[in-house]
Design an enzyme around this catalytic site. Structure first.
Site, PDB file in Angstrom:
ATOM      1  N   GLY A  25     -57.772 -18.335 -27.146  1.00 31.48           N
ATOM      2  CA  GLY A  25     -58.454 -18.032 -28.402  1.00 31.48           C
ATOM      3  C   GLY A  25     -59.409 -19.119 -28.836  1.00 31.48           C
ATOM      4  O   GLY A  25     -59.531 -19.422 -30.029  1.00 31.48           O
ATOM      5  N   ALA A  26     -60.128 -19.695 -27.878  1.00 32.80           N
ATOM      6  CA  ALA A  26     -60.980 -20.860 -28.175  1.00 32.80           C
ATOM      7  C   ALA A  26     -62.369 -20.498 -28.672  1.00 32.80           C
ATOM      8  O   ALA A  26     -63.188 -21.383 -28.885  1.00 32.80           O
ATOM      9  CB  ALA A  26     -61.100 -21.738 -26.930  1.00 32.80           C
ATOM     10  N   ASN A  27     -62.645 -19.211 -28.879  1.00 36.65           N
ATOM     11  CA  ASN A  27     -64.020 -18.849 -29.244  1.00 36.65           C
ATOM     12  C   ASN A  27     -64.317 -18.969 -30.734  1.00 36.65           C
ATOM     13  O   ASN A  27     -65.466 -18.810 -31.140  1.00 36.65           O
ATOM     14  CB  ASN A  27     -64.363 -17.438 -28.740  1.00 36.65           C
ATOM     15  N   GLY A  29     -62.598 -20.479 -34.919  1.00 36.41           N
ATOM     16  CA  GLY A  29     -61.515 -21.003 -35.743  1.00 36.41           C
ATOM     17  C   GLY A  29     -60.808 -22.215 -35.174  1.00 36.41           C
ATOM     18  O   GLY A  29     -61.417 -23.132 -34.619  1.00 36.41           O
ATOM     19  N   SER A 143     -46.438 -21.185 -37.364  1.00 35.69           N
ATOM     20  CA  SER A 143     -46.905 -21.093 -38.748  1.00 35.69           C
ATOM     21  C   SER A 143     -45.760 -21.427 -39.691  1.00 35.69           C
ATOM     22  O   SER A 143     -44.580 -21.166 -39.382  1.00 35.69           O
ATOM     23  CB  SER A 143     -47.400 -19.666 -39.041  1.00 35.69           C
ATOM     24  N   TYR A 170     -45.478 -10.472 -38.465  1.00 33.11           N
ATOM     25  CA  TYR A 170     -46.133 -11.761 -38.243  1.00 33.11           C
ATOM     26  C   TYR A 170     -45.120 -12.903 -38.297  1.00 33.11           C
ATOM     27  O   TYR A 170     -45.106 -13.780 -37.418  1.00 33.11           O
ATOM     28  CB  TYR A 170     -47.228 -11.997 -39.283  1.00 33.11           C
TER      29      TYR A 170
END
Length: 304
Positions: A25-27, A29, A143, A170
């Site tokens: 998910g490095a694209n 944020g 989280s 979540y």
């Protein structure tokens, strides 16, 4: 609140020249900020992303050595394809960062509840498939909301088919991240591996993750929170970078040191009793192996 003097920041990163890191998910944020920090310190960073074009655009914005490879954590065939294409390269750092948050009810390609399937099962499979090549650290982003929902893993309904709740799903996925880290470290220690498993959470960081919440009220509330309460994504990435590069015990959990761990400098933080339950961690691991068909590799004892 004034920032602490000499708080840990990007200038404290060690020299990572010659090391390779995978960031899921490095694209955008937190993932992009994590990738930027690692590249700045000299690492070669692999952007493991679902959208390759967006990943290339993000990688082009980073000053350092990067490459982009496709990975869809909601599709176990994609996870296997990514791992099969690794071709035995040494991997210093695996950063399990990607995630989805409080979505309307959805299923992964393999039929799992989307949040549990993406946030936990996808990373579970990826980690075990890449583990023979990892030489230093596996960092999984959890989280503070792991304490929410029912507060425990619902082994009777992991896929939330009986009654779906975006917030409970979540919370369960983020609790699973911590139990995964706990059991992974136990197995690494038992195998006499030099690899360490750690976890981190960003506090309240302003990213685009909150914009996908199922409830319009939740989206509105989080939009206000992003504007007036949250720290930026660069600060939110610091706990992950700290967990990836500092000399910490295995199974450490890093988060901001400020009020209710919402913002501040990275530090070791606590977790719920449920997230520290070794029996639940073992049970979740066994169930995750059954669900994904991926097992802990006996050859995972690292060269260090």
């Amino acid at each position: 609140m004034a920032e602490k003097q000499n708080a840990w920041n990007l200038t404290h990163l060690p020299d990572l020249a010659g090391r390779t890191a995978v960031v899921t998910g490095a694209n955008s944020g937190l993932g992009l900020r994590t990738a930027e920090g690692l590249a700045r310190a000299g690492a070669h960073v692999v952007f493991a992303v679902r959208d390759v074009e967006r990943g290339r655009a993000a990688a082009a914005s980073v000053n350092g050595s990067t490459e982009v490879r496709r990975l869809d954590l909601a599709d176990l065939s994609s996870v296997r394809e990514f791992a099969d294409g690794w071709e035995g390269r040494p991997l210093s750092l695996l950063i399990n960062n990607a995630g989805v948050m409080m979505l309307p009810e959805q299923r992964t390609r393999d039929g799992f509840e989307m949040q549990f399937g993406t946030n936990h099962l996808g990373h579970f499979a990826l980690t075990n498939l890449l583990l023979p090549y990892v030489t230093d650290r596996v960092v999984t982003v959890s989280s503070g909301l792991h304490r929410g929902g029912s507060g425990v893993i619902d082994f009777d309904d992991l896929n939330q088919r009986a009654k779906y709740s975006p917030t409970r799903a979540y919370a369960q996925s983020k609790l699973a991240n911590l139990l995964f880290t706990l059991e992974l470290q136990r197995r690494l220690t038992e195998s006499d591996s030099a690899v360490r498993a750690t976890a981190a959470h960003p506090g309240y960081a302003a990213t685009n993750l909150q914009s996908h919440a199922a409830s319009p009220l939740s989206r509105a509330f989080m939009k206000l929170g992003n504007r007036f309460m949250a720290q930026d994504d660069q600060a939110g990435a610091l706990p992950t970078l700290y967990a990836a590069t500092q000399d910490l015990p295995g199974a450490s959990y890093v988060g901001p040191d400020g009020f209710q761990e919402m913002r501040g400098a990275p530090a070791l933080v606590g977790r719920s009793a449920a997230a520290s339950d070794p029996e639940a961690a073992k049970r979740l691991w066994t169930v995750s192996e059954e669900m994904t068909g991926v097992r802990f590799p006996l050859e995972a004892v690292a060269r260090g």
